[in-house]
Design a protein around this motif. Structure first.
Motif, short mmCIF file in Angstrom:
data_model
loop_
_atom_site.label_atom_id
_atom_site.label_comp_id
_atom_site.label_asym_id
_atom_site.label_seq_id
_atom_site.Cartn_x
_atom_site.Cartn_y
_atom_site.Cartn_z
N ASN A 211 19.89 100.82 38.02
CA ASN A 211 20.59 101.94 38.64
C ASN A 211 22.01 101.60 39.06
OD1 ASN A 211 18.35 103.71 38.48
ND2 ASN A 211 17.46 102.80 40.33
N PHE A 212 22.39 100.34 38.84
CA PHE A 212 23.74 99.89 39.26
C PHE A 212 24.74 100.11 38.14
CE2 PHE A 212 26.88 96.39 39.40
CZ PHE A 212 27.55 96.76 40.55
N LYS A 213 25.82 100.83 38.43
CA LYS A 213 26.86 101.10 37.44
C LYS A 213 27.91 100.00 37.53
CE LYS A 213 28.14 105.40 36.76
NZ LYS A 213 28.84 106.70 36.92
N ALA A 214 27.88 99.07 36.57
CA ALA A 214 28.78 97.91 36.59
C ALA A 214 30.15 98.24 36.01
CB ALA A 214 28.16 96.75 35.82
N VAL A 215 30.18 99.16 35.03
CA VAL A 215 31.43 99.61 34.43
C VAL A 215 31.39 101.13 34.38
CG1 VAL A 215 32.91 99.57 32.39
CG2 VAL A 215 31.66 97.51 33.05
N ASP A 216 32.47 101.77 34.84
CA ASP A 216 32.45 103.21 35.05
C ASP A 216 33.57 103.90 34.28
OD1 ASP A 216 32.22 105.78 35.99
OD2 ASP A 216 32.37 105.28 38.11
N ASN A 217 33.22 104.48 33.11
CA ASN A 217 34.14 105.34 32.36
C ASN A 217 35.48 104.65 32.08
OD1 ASN A 217 34.70 107.82 31.08
ND2 ASN A 217 35.86 108.53 32.85
N LEU A 218 35.43 103.47 31.49
CA LEU A 218 36.63 102.67 31.26
C LEU A 218 37.31 103.05 29.95
CD1 LEU A 218 38.37 100.21 32.16
CD2 LEU A 218 36.84 98.79 30.78
N ASN A 219 38.59 103.40 30.04
CA ASN A 219 39.41 103.69 28.87
C ASN A 219 40.49 102.61 28.75
OD1 ASN A 219 38.09 106.18 28.30
ND2 ASN A 219 39.30 107.16 29.91
N LEU A 220 40.56 101.99 27.58
CA LEU A 220 41.53 100.93 27.34
C LEU A 220 42.20 101.14 25.99
CD1 LEU A 220 39.49 97.74 28.35
CD2 LEU A 220 41.35 98.77 29.68
N SER A 221 43.45 100.71 25.88
CA SER A 221 44.16 100.67 24.61
C SER A 221 45.08 99.45 24.65
CB SER A 221 44.96 101.96 24.39
OG SER A 221 45.58 101.95 23.12
N ILE A 222 44.64 98.36 24.02
CA ILE A 222 45.32 97.08 24.15
C ILE A 222 45.98 96.72 22.81
CG2 ILE A 222 45.01 94.63 24.64
CD1 ILE A 222 42.54 95.39 26.29
#
Length: 309
Positions: free
Chosen positions: A17-28
């Motif tokens: 139930n633990f959200k470790a990463v939340d809706n991550l948007n990246l452009s590297i």
């Protein structure tokens, strides 16, 4: 226009139930050094494991070096190097034996492996220690060996998870010089750190807190767009002064640095020095107050829970 090496959309990962990463948007972009900055437990390592295909995302999309992850994770692993925070090579093998083992893992033929091992021993200053057991090396030497192994097969993407946490400042500086050399040679580098000076060396950074990206951009851009002004106040009894200042709603944070107090004040205050002298006239009487350049640490404090009111 730069090619994009890593791109994520809505990347989310749960452990139970633990959200470790939340809706991550990246452009590297390719051939840059990009950093994840944040405290322990903020999601840096989880993000790296998702990007390299070691974890399957709960939601969202990941593309790395033009491949869809995790569907093409096996193919990706031949094109990346990975260096963990904890030394993960074999203590009971020599330096050259560890390099030889890595060469076999990546399927390098005998002549290519020998050439690359000789190059790495020379490049990373390990020639005189080639026959020494890895477990007998100093922290800085072990770090150089780990980086030599991670780049033996000339990866297009190098992933470094808090790689300098156990070495001294001189070795950290030398390590970063190697990273810039690799970047100049065409390698894209993804690094996690909780050191502000290291984060300032990156071409771009994401500040993470509780799995959420709080800021994203170049260090210079983030400092320019801080949204707060920074002053330094000298004098005695700085601990008491700090408690008084942080109680005010217009003060984001205050931290003692040696003989002065560094104070972040919201941009709604147009002239922070005059405002401070009016608001705290008796406490700041006879103290020097100067306006100073924001630092990345100021940005971090402003973006994360320590700085939000």
């Amino acid at each position: 226009m730069s090619k994009i090496a890593i791109e994520t959309h809505g990347l989310t990962h749960f452990f139970g139930n633990f959200k470790a990463v939340d809706n991550l948007n990246l452009s590297i972009p390719s051939q840059t050094i990009y950093g994840f900055l944040g405290p322990n437990g903020c999601g840096k390592s989880t993000c790296m494991r998702l990007i390299t295909g070691l974890l399957t995302p709960s939601q969202g999309n990941i593309h790395v070096l033009g491949m869809e992850i995790p569907a093409q994770a096996e193919a990706l692993r031949l094109r990346i190097g990975y260096m963990t925070q904890k030394f993960s090579l074999y203590d009971d093998l020599s330096v050259i034996e560890n390099l030889g083992f890595i060469a076999q893992i990546y399927g390098l033929d005998f002549h290519t492996a020998k050439q690359r091992i000789d190059e790495q021993l020379s490049s990373y200053g390990l020639n005189e220690r080639a026959s020494r057991l890895a477990g007998s090396l100093s922290g800085g030497q072990r770090q150089r060996l780990a980086l030599a192994c991670a780049t033996l097969h000339k990866p297009e993407l190098l992933v470094l998870d808090e790689p300098t946490s156990a070495v001294d400042p001189e070795n950290r500086r030398d390590f970063w010089e190697k990273l810039f050399d690799l970047c100049d040679q065409g390698t894209t580098i993804l690094v996690s750190t909780h050191y502000m000076d290291e984060a300032e060396r990156c071409h771009g950074i994401a500040i993470l807190e509780s799995g959420i990206k709080r800021a994203d951009g170049s260090p210079a851009q983030l400092m320019k767009e801080l949204g707060a002004q920074v002053v330094e106040i000298d004098g005695e009894n700085l601990r008491q002064l700090k408690q008084l200042l942080v109680a005010h709603s217009h003060v984001i944070s205050a931290a003692q640095q040696g003989t002065h107090l560094r104070v972040l004040i919201k941009n709604t205050i147009s002239n922070p020095i005059d405002w401070l002298r009016q608001e705290f006239s008796s406490e700041l009487n006879a103290r020097d107050i100067i306006l100073v350049r924001p630092s990345l640490e100021d940005v971090f404090v402003h973006c994360t829970g320590q700085g939000r009111q």
